[in-house]
Write an enzyme that holds these catalytic residues in place. Structure first.
Site, mmCIF file in Angstrom:
data_model
loop_
_atom_site.group_PDB
_atom_site.id
_atom_site.type_symbol
_atom_site.label_atom_id
_atom_site.label_comp_id
_atom_site.label_asym_id
_atom_site.label_seq_id
_atom_site.Cartn_x
_atom_site.Cartn_y
_atom_site.Cartn_z
ATOM 1 N N ASP A 190 44.411 53.354 43.642
ATOM 2 C CA ASP A 190 44.303 51.978 43.174
ATOM 3 C C ASP A 190 45.147 51.090 44.083
ATOM 4 O O ASP A 190 46.265 51.450 44.454
ATOM 5 C CB ASP A 190 44.784 51.864 41.728
ATOM 6 C CG ASP A 190 44.488 50.496 41.131
ATOM 7 O OD1 ASP A 190 43.332 50.254 40.750
ATOM 8 O OD2 ASP A 190 45.408 49.667 41.065
ATOM 9 N N ASN A 198 43.610 39.033 45.821
ATOM 10 C CA ASN A 198 42.314 38.349 45.803
ATOM 11 C C ASN A 198 42.473 36.871 45.475
ATOM 12 O O ASN A 198 41.840 36.007 46.083
ATOM 13 C CB ASN A 198 41.392 38.999 44.770
ATOM 14 C CG ASN A 198 40.463 40.034 45.381
ATOM 15 O OD1 ASN A 198 40.272 40.067 46.588
ATOM 16 N ND2 ASN A 198 39.892 40.877 44.555
ATOM 17 N N ASP A 207 37.273 42.041 49.896
ATOM 18 C CA ASP A 207 36.221 42.987 50.301
ATOM 19 C C ASP A 207 36.564 43.640 51.632
ATOM 20 O O ASP A 207 36.278 44.830 51.852
ATOM 21 C CB ASP A 207 34.877 42.260 50.421
ATOM 22 C CG ASP A 207 34.324 41.862 49.062
ATOM 23 O OD1 ASP A 207 34.833 42.349 48.041
ATOM 24 O OD2 ASP A 207 33.380 41.041 49.036
ATOM 25 N N GLU A 233 38.553 48.147 42.383
ATOM 26 C CA GLU A 233 39.365 48.457 43.563
ATOM 27 C C GLU A 233 39.827 49.908 43.582
ATOM 28 O O GLU A 233 40.701 50.275 44.378
ATOM 29 C CB GLU A 233 40.589 47.531 43.612
ATOM 30 C CG GLU A 233 41.643 47.780 42.545
ATOM 31 C CD GLU A 233 41.406 46.984 41.271
ATOM 32 O OE1 GLU A 233 42.381 46.753 40.528
ATOM 33 O OE2 GLU A 233 40.247 46.585 41.022
#
Length: 325
Positions: A190, A198, A207, A233
């Site tokens: 993770d 983000n 991304d 993620e």
């Protein structure tokens, strides 16, 4: 859906209808695991559930392929019908030549007539062979199309890694071998503080980070291993033949590689802050359910995140933490 804050879209309704109906154990296990660990059902998670369990991507390709195969079968039937008719015609013509030979017709004329019939037969055979060769090439194209569509249906579009469908299939096969005593381990990854990253730099950069993660994961695991996107993620790698110690070493190499990576915003060239990852590691226990195996690895991952992040935690430390509590 209301309790989980899930938007009432048609695709989300399809997911939760199947969950409630209970017809797909894999879907139910995936959702139950997300709920148990208070994971948010954000747009990416919902889309991943839909694409993995509800709407395989091969339907349009299958329809098109079916139509093409129907056309090819019709053409093959016509070729065979023509070949049979030509054979009958040739046999009749040669039989007539033979009858003429019995009645005393000039041998030179008979030879010429026979050569003419054989030449015509050869021409027809060449034409049929060319037709069959063309249809064989079309079949090769269809076979390649089906192979590629199957690969797309098993691949996560963003990272290029295996998706949940491919992961589940791989795990089921690996479990069968592991139940005979072969070690099997998984590592679950993770990205630390990914939501904040983000929010700060945008989903496009997020991304880019996921693609970087996927590349590092592919490079650090073996050819017999399966790296996959687990959801959002989170990435996962299944390592058949690896015990807990070997899997932990692989996880540590991945962690260090990510921590040392430099991320540059493509549009501006700006160097962004380093990212780190937390990793949980677990080894399969013969006879247990795959869901329990993954859940134990997930708990180790959460212990890593709760212990300060940017670290690898194994199920051994998980057992110690459980004993202490």
């Amino acid at each position: 859906m209301a309790e989980q804050g899930i938007p009432p879209t048609p695709t989300n309704f399809a997911i939760w209808f199947q969950y409630f109906a209970g017809g797909q154990d894999d879907l139910r296990n995936a959702i139950d695991l997300l709920i148990d660990h208070n994971r948010p059902f954000d747009s990416k998670t919902n889309q991943n559930l839909f694409e993995t369990y509800i709407a395989p991507k091969v339907s349009a390709v299958v329809t098109s392929t079916s139509e093409r195969l129907h056309g090819l079968m019709g053409a093959a039937k016509e070729f065979l019908t023509t070949a049979i008719a030509d054979n009958h015609s040739q046999m009749q013509a040669i039989s007539e030549v033979a009858d003429q030979g019995k009645s005393g017709v000039d041998p030179k004329a008979l030879v010429a007539q026979l050569m003419n019939e054989l030449a015509r037969a050869a021409t027809r055979a060449t034409r049929l062979e060319a037709g069959f060769a063309e249809k064989a090439r079309e079949l090769d194209v269809i076979r390649d199309s089906l192979s590629k569509s199957e690969e797309r249906a098993r691949t996560d579009t963003l990272t290029g890694l295996a998706n949940r469908r491919a992961l589940d299939e791989f795990l089921r096969k690996a479990q069968a071998t592991a139940d005979w005593g072969e070690p099997l381990s998984v590592l679950l990854i993770d990205i630390d503080h990914f939501k904040t990253f983000n929010d700060s730099f945008g989903h496009g950069v997020g991304d880019q980070v996921l693609r970087l993660m996927a590349r590092v994961l592919r490079e650090k695991v073996g050819a017999q291993d399966l790296p996959a996107r687990y959801g959002g993620e989170e990435l996962i790698a299944v390592l058949p033949g690896a015990d807990l110690a070997a899997c932990t070493e692989t996880a540590e190499r991945i962690r260090r590689a990510i921590a040392e990576s430099k991320i540059t915003r493509r549009s501006t060239g700006e160097v962004l802050p380093n990212i780190t990852i937390s990793i949980g590691v677990a080894q399969y226990r013969s006879g247990e359910a795959i869901a329990d195996f993954i859940e134990r690895c997930d708990r180790a991952l959460y212990l890593a995140k709760g212990g300060g992040r940017n670290r690898v935690v194994t199920e051994i430390e998980l057992d110690r933490a459980d004993a202490a509590s």
